[in-house]
Design an enzyme around this catalytic site. Structure first.
Site, PDB file in Angstrom:
ATOM      1  N   TRP A  24       8.490  37.815  10.283  1.00 39.39           N
ATOM      2  CA  TRP A  24       8.106  38.746   9.309  1.00 39.39           C
ATOM      3  C   TRP A  24       9.218  39.632   8.749  1.00 39.39           C
ATOM      4  O   TRP A  24       8.877  39.801   7.488  1.00 39.39           O
ATOM      5  CB  TRP A  24       7.225  39.805  10.316  1.00 39.39           C
ATOM      6  CG  TRP A  24       6.129  38.974  10.864  1.00 39.39           C
ATOM      7  CD1 TRP A  24       5.890  39.021  12.007  1.00 39.39           C
ATOM      8  CD2 TRP A  24       5.200  38.414  10.295  1.00 39.39           C
ATOM      9  NE1 TRP A  24       4.948  38.007  12.664  1.00 39.39           N
ATOM     10  CE2 TRP A  24       4.128  37.754  11.443  1.00 39.39           C
ATOM     11  CE3 TRP A  24       4.746  38.156   9.128  1.00 39.39           C
ATOM     12  CZ2 TRP A  24       3.147  36.870  11.318  1.00 39.39           C
ATOM     13  CZ3 TRP A  24       3.609  37.211   8.807  1.00 39.39           C
ATOM     14  CH2 TRP A  24       2.798  36.813   9.869  1.00 39.39           C
ATOM     15  N   ASP A  51       9.379  48.015  10.318  1.00 39.65           N
ATOM     16  CA  ASP A  51       8.100  47.660  10.686  1.00 39.65           C
ATOM     17  C   ASP A  51       7.767  47.497  12.125  1.00 39.65           C
ATOM     18  O   ASP A  51       8.757  46.951  12.772  1.00 39.65           O
ATOM     19  CB  ASP A  51       8.090  46.193  10.041  1.00 39.65           C
ATOM     20  CG  ASP A  51       6.643  45.501  10.346  1.00 39.65           C
ATOM     21  OD1 ASP A  51       5.717  45.951  11.401  1.00 39.65           O
ATOM     22  OD2 ASP A  51       6.546  44.340  10.139  1.00 39.65           O
ATOM     23  N   LYS A  58      -2.391  44.980  16.491  1.00 39.93           N
ATOM     24  CA  LYS A  58      -1.648  44.440  17.774  1.00 39.93           C
ATOM     25  C   LYS A  58      -1.976  45.633  18.829  1.00 39.93           C
ATOM     26  O   LYS A  58      -2.081  45.274  20.069  1.00 39.93           O
ATOM     27  CB  LYS A  58      -0.169  44.216  17.350  1.00 39.93           C
ATOM     28  CG  LYS A  58       0.137  43.149  16.171  1.00 39.93           C
ATOM     29  CD  LYS A  58       1.537  42.860  15.925  1.00 39.93           C
ATOM     30  CE  LYS A  58       1.322  42.079  14.881  1.00 39.93           C
ATOM     31  NZ  LYS A  58       1.196  40.552  15.002  1.00 39.93           N
TER      32      LYS A  58
END
Length: 360
Positions: free
Chosen positions: A101, A171, A195
């Site tokens: 990511w 993030d 998540k």
């Protein structure tokens, strides 16, 4: 059927008390005669839902007053473009690449300016967090970017990088609300909620007010400008109303459980059960260097693809689901977020011991 232990990396397990409350209110939210799913986002009832959600999140994270909380659509991946569009005044940014990511964010940012990869762990398949105590920070960098917990590879920054005074953007999708955090160390701290917090389809961005300006890159769409959403209290257009509602329930659940200090304690205890077993197992082994291990995502392998597949299949039959590793790395991965009870981890380890006895 009875509920399984769901080790999915996201969309992921939610607290059962929250699911029950949401089910109870599905047809009639607090006497309105309708579901939140049907409710106008301009109604006083929904305004209270979003206001309460924001306040509870502020309480949990001790968010300073000079930070805005934005409930945005597009998921975490949309932030890969939104961040440079809003922050790249000098058209320069530094990225630390510790997983897929962060790599995608780094690649996306290159569309908007000069992007420097100042540290990476790609040389060892992202199995560790590099030393970030003395990085070659660019003098004109607008910000330094990290992905704090790497869902796919199971690594976590234990110490934030030394950005030498530059704005830190992080993030935190897969470690959001898993432990106390000092928000003032970040310019932007953001994460997809699917998540560790709520249903898929939303990202929460916590942004220091001085970074929210009209001075964005030319051509930045109205909907991708932070100021648009900050000025409108996340209600510029119809937001992901139902997701905000469920996240608000999770925030209240977290407060009732004792807040982020208590969650951190529980998460350390849960992860220790699994890591301790992996460290002594003859069949399974963890893939991450011990000092970089995540409390949320635990990847492991047997070293044999057929054996991995057999384990995943038999675990599913035993009510332990979504243990297959990410398609890019294979093996197995147990995501043990806040809502995963200790009993779930204990059940997983008991099954792993049994499987090991039968297959070694």
């Amino acid at each position: 059927m009875s509920r399984v232990y769901n080790f999915s990396a996201g969309p992921a397990v939610l607290p059962e008390p929250v699911l029950k409350e949401v089910a109870d209110e599905m047809m009639d939210y607090q006497g309105t005669g309708m579901s939140v799913m049907e409710m106008s986002h301009r109604s006083p009832e929904f305004q209270k839902i979003i206001d309460d959600a924001e306040q509870d999140l502020r309480d949990l994270m001790k968010i300073p007053d000079n930070y805005k909380v934005l409930f945005l659509q597009g998921g975490a991946s949309q932030q890969f473009a939104m961040i440079p569009m809003n922050l790249m005044k000098n058209r320069v940014a530094d990225y630390i690449v510790t997983g897929q990511w962060a790599k995608k964010a780094y690649q996306e940012a290159q569309k908007y300016g000069k992007v420097n990869k100042i540290a990476s762990s790609e040389d060892k398949t992202f199995s560790y967090i590099p030393d970030c105590s003395d990085l070659p920070i660019s003098p004109d960098a607008d910000y330094v970017y990290i992905c704090e917990n790497n869902t796919i590879y199971g690594t976590k920054f234990k110490t934030l990088p030394n950005t030498k005074g530059k704005t830190l953007v992080a993030d935190v999708s897969s470690c959001f609300l898993s432990e106390p955090v000092d928000v003032s160390k970040y310019g932007i701290i953001y994460g997809g909620v699917q998540k560790n917090i709520g249903p898929a389809g939303m990202v929460i961005a916590i942004i220091r007010e001085d970074l929210i300006t009209e001075d964005v890159l030319p051509g930045t769409p109205t909907m991708l400008t932070y100021k648009t959403h900050a000025d409108a209290g996340s209600l510029y257009n119809t937001p992901n109303a139902y997701c905000i509602y469920v996240c608000g329930k999770v925030f209240k659940w977290l407060k009732a459980m004792g807040g982020l200090e208590e969650m951190q304690k529980r998460n350390i205890e849960k992860a220790k059960i699994l890591y301790d077993y992996l460290d002594q197992s003859k069949l399974f082994k963890g893939t991450v260097e011990p000092e970089s291990r995540s409390l949320m995502n635990v990847p492991f392998v047997t070293g044999d693809k057929d054996m991995d597949a057999k384990f995943v299949k038999e675990a599913k039959a035993a009510g332990l689901v979504n243990l297959k590793g990410h398609r890019t790395v294979g093996g197995m991965r147990a995501s043990i977020y806040n809502a995963m009870p200790k009993e779930g981890v204990e059940a997983l380890v008991a099954f792993m011991k049994k499987f090991e006895e039968e297959n070694v």
